[in-house]
Design a protein around this motif. Structure first.
Motif, PDB file in Angstrom:
ATOM      1  N   GLU A   1      -5.023   1.201  -1.131  1.00 33.91           N
ATOM      2  CA  GLU A   1      -5.527   0.373  -0.037  1.00 33.91           C
ATOM      3  C   GLU A   1      -6.017  -0.951  -0.610  1.00 33.91           C
ATOM      4  O   GLU A   1      -6.735  -0.964  -1.625  1.00 33.91           O
TER       5      GLU A   1
ATOM      6  N   CYS B   1      -7.281  -3.698  -5.137  1.00 33.94           N
ATOM      7  CA  CYS B   1      -7.457  -2.285  -4.847  1.00 33.94           C
ATOM      8  C   CYS B   1      -8.299  -1.665  -5.957  1.00 33.94           C
ATOM      9  O   CYS B   1      -8.566  -2.305  -6.970  1.00 33.94           O
TER      10      CYS B   1
ATOM     11  N   GLU C   1       0.823  -1.204   0.000  1.00 37.49           N
ATOM     12  CA  GLU C   1       0.000   0.000   0.000  1.00 37.49           C
ATOM     13  C   GLU C   1       0.857   1.254   0.000  1.00 37.49           C
ATOM     14  O   GLU C   1       0.546   2.243  -0.670  1.00 37.49           O
TER      15      GLU C   1
END
Length: 676
Positions: A141, A157, A135
């Motif tokens: 994220e 993501c 990340e």
């Protein structure tokens, strides 16, 4: 003042990580929509380990198509002068600048150099990272996404960022934005579809109503209801193979099989005894096992309708030449309905071209851990070896009756794979793909996850092209039919079987125009002529979508098909009412999965004759065929319905239903023998 700062901070945190992305970074991939089958669940734990893979941009790809056409165009002085594997690796490997730029970025981001595995062909970086590290590097994220159909869970993501100066040096990063999984489909041996989305040409097998009348091995009077080897030979003027000459051991026909498709020898022997007495009982293919792919079965109930169809169509054409089955993936992966990957042919490409994969401890590079099975397989009974890389020499021709829809496959993934078909074409390999069985769309639910119409866009009306048929460097085969009352001495028509007659859903020849690839140069004149003389009665758009949000993007263009896309298919062959034995039962099969091995077998026969006079295999076919359409039987009747329309029409010349037409073996042979 303190209170205002605190409120501002909270709002900034709620706004997400995007605000924290450095100004010298840019979004590399982004997913704007998500299919309702997927549910975004909890955040991936910060200490969870993610197997990161970075595809390095290869060199000289912008010139690759020119080199392929140089060895494939009949007017080129270099026709047939295929490249060696070493020449291809040397020409396409990433530049030193690319390797150093991406490595320095990773090291500067905290991934120590000893953690980075570099592949033998220098094309991929692989390393394990915690979710927290991934990340931070990608300014994103990771969440767990659960598939409501299979129960599978994938980390993904919604977007990720890389430094602007790095962007041009990488294809894509994974795990990334990809969310792909097979649909839930019937699993009975004689059901319309098996359980996975990758099969665009599902095995169709049924027993005709009433007493079965077996045509004799030479009877042509019943070809309008039962297609036998004699019917195929008559349709395309295919003579018996030369029995006085020993078959060339380097020219066996390759047939790709997966999805737990195992042949049953008694079925082959029944077929040979009834329809091809010149083929000895016991004749069988060589199984090339890829990553634990099983061989034949001794169990009647496990006989695979697709593999039986392929073999029973191919053997009568190529015999006494041999056949090799590329059997991909162990039975554990094949039969587990909770596996969330799309069977994207990567393991086959690994096995026949070591430059596509790595021999590192990770066991893969071109492979995607979200899309491809991972080996060693930890499951009980699974294949415990590493992914096989470069262990098999490719056959000259490979027939594929599997695939999916281009809207389901991330652009970067399919682009990299299409480049591999191009490179293997440079080596003289012919890739022949079935074009699909759902006309201009996909199957409706529950046979696919493209909704009640099987089509794209917010209203489910936009045509839904197939993959990897959209790749310009493969040859696609559509389907025709000998309709009741017609003979094999009359022109065929495009196949169309309405739902319930006899299959669960409509069966029509897959065709249309890609949204990802433009019309290739070799096809441009044919496509332009089609539009000039036979303009379809539908509103079109003109757009090439070079990102992964294909479904979400198309709805904003207006129109229902792409006027500037690569046309599908290229050619055609008969694909309905095929006499077949499956599990000891006689019945009829259909699909472009029947048309494909017929056309591939014809090409393999032509290779045999070229090799006999000291010439090379034909390799990539399309450049020759589009310049010489007279070697094919033009199909001018029929349509390929889908998406609530009649689809396109089969017309004089090329069309997105049956392509340039069906094979005329004597004409094709004469043409290819005349080439260098």
């Amino acid at each position: 003042m303190l209170g205002l700062n605190f409120v501002t901070l909270v709002l900034l945190l709620k706004a997400g990580l995007a605000l924290a992305v450095p100004s010298n970074h840019a979004v590399h991939e982004k997913r704007a929509t998500i299919h309702p089958r997927w549910t975004k669940a909890q955040r991936v734990h910060s200490r969870s380990i993610l197997p990161m893979r970075i595809g390095l941009a290869q060199s000289n790809l912008e010139y690759a198509h020119l080199h392929l056409l140089d060895v494939s165009d009949p007017d080129s002085k270099n026709y047939g002068k295929h490249w060696t594997s070493e020449e291809i690796i040397q020409f396409f490997h990433p530049s030193n600048e690319t390797i150093e730029t991406v490595r320095n970025w990773l090291v500067d981001s905290g991934i120590t150099i000893d953690r980075i595995v570099h592949t033998d062909n220098k094309a991929w970086f692989a390393f394990d990272a915690t979710a927290d590290e991934a990340e931070r590097i990608l300014h994103t994220e990771y969440y767990e996404y659960e598939d409501s159909v299979t129960g599978g869970i994938l980390p993904a993501c919604e977007e990720y960022y890389v430094p602007i100066h790095v962007q041009k040096h990488i294809d894509y990063v994974t795990p990334g934005i990809k969310l792909l999984a097979p649909p839930n489909a019937p699993n009975s041996k004689h059901d319309l579809m098996r359980r996975t989305e990758r099969k665009i040409t599902p095995h169709k097998f049924y027993r005709p109503k009433g007493p079965i009348q077996f045509p004799s091995s030479s009877d042509l009077s019943k070809c309008d209801s039962t297609i036998t080897p004699a019917c195929v030979a008559a349709l395309y003027s295919i003579p018996p193979a030369a029995s006085s000459r020993k078959p060339n051991p380097s020219n066996v026909l390759g047939i790709y099989e997966s999805e737990a498709q195992y042949y049953y020898q008694p079925d082959l022997d029944l077929f040979f005894s009834n329809f091809t007495p010149y083929i000895k009982n016991g004749t069988h293919p060589t199984v090339i096992s890829i990553d634990g792919g099983p061989g034949p079965t001794n169990n009647t109930s496990e006989a695979g309708g697709e593999v039986e169809l392929d073999l029973q169509l191919a053997y009568p054409i190529v015999y006494p030449q041999g056949i090799s089955i590329y059997q991909e993936d162990d039975a554990i992966y094949e039969l587990d309905p909770n596996q969330t990957y799309t069977y994207g042919f990567n393991h086959l490409l690994d096995a026949i071209d070591g430059s596509y994969c790595t021999k590192s401890s990770y066991g893969e590079t071109g492979d995607d851990p979200n899309l491809d099975p991972i080996y060693p397989d930890p499951a009980p009974g699974g294949y415990k070896g590493k992914t096989q890389c470069g262990v098999y020499k490719s056959t000259n021709v490979i027939s594929f009756s599997y695939g999916g829809q281009e809207a389901h496959v991330p652009w970067a993934y399919q682009k990299r794979q299409c480049d591999e078909y191009l490179k293997l074409g440079l080596r003289g390999v012919s890739f022949i793909f079935a074009s699909g069985d759902a006309g201009v769309g996909n199957y409706p639910e529950p046979y696919s996850f493209d909704g009640p119409t099987g089509c794209l866009g917010p209203q489910g009306t936009i045509f839904n092209p197939t993959w990897p048929n959209n790749c310009p460097w493969v040859t696609n085969v559509g389907a025709t039919k000998v309709y009741p009352g017609k003979t094999v001495f009359e022109p065929e028509s495009a196949v169309f079987d309405p739902a319930g007659h006899p299959y669960h859903v409509n069966f029509s020849s897959g065709g249309g125009f890609s949204n990802v690839y433009t019309v290739p140069d070799y096809q441009k004149s044919a496509v332009d002529t089609f539009f000039a003389k036979h303009n379809p009665p539908y509103k079109s758009y003109s757009a090439i979508v070079n990102n992964t949000d294909l479904v979400g993007t198309l709805g904003s263009y207006g129109g229902i098909y792409n006027r500037i896309g690569r046309g599908i298919p290229d050619v055609a062959a008969v694909g309905d009412n095929i006499a077949t034995y499956v599990g000891g039962e006689f019945g009829l099969s259909g699909g472009t999965s029947a048309s494909c091995p017929i056309f591939a077998s014809v090409v393999n026969r032509i290779n045999e004759e070229r090799l006999a006079i000291g010439k090379t295999p034909v390799g990539f076919l399309n450049a020759v065929l589009y310049k010489n359409p007279w070697v094919l039987n033009d199909i001018t009747n029929g349509t390929n319905p889908g998406c609530g329309t009649d689809g396109f029409s089969a017309v004089q010349g090329w069309d997105p239903v049956t392509g340039l037409g069906t094979p005329n073996y004597p004409k094709m042979l004469a043409l290819f023998l005349s080439l260098p």
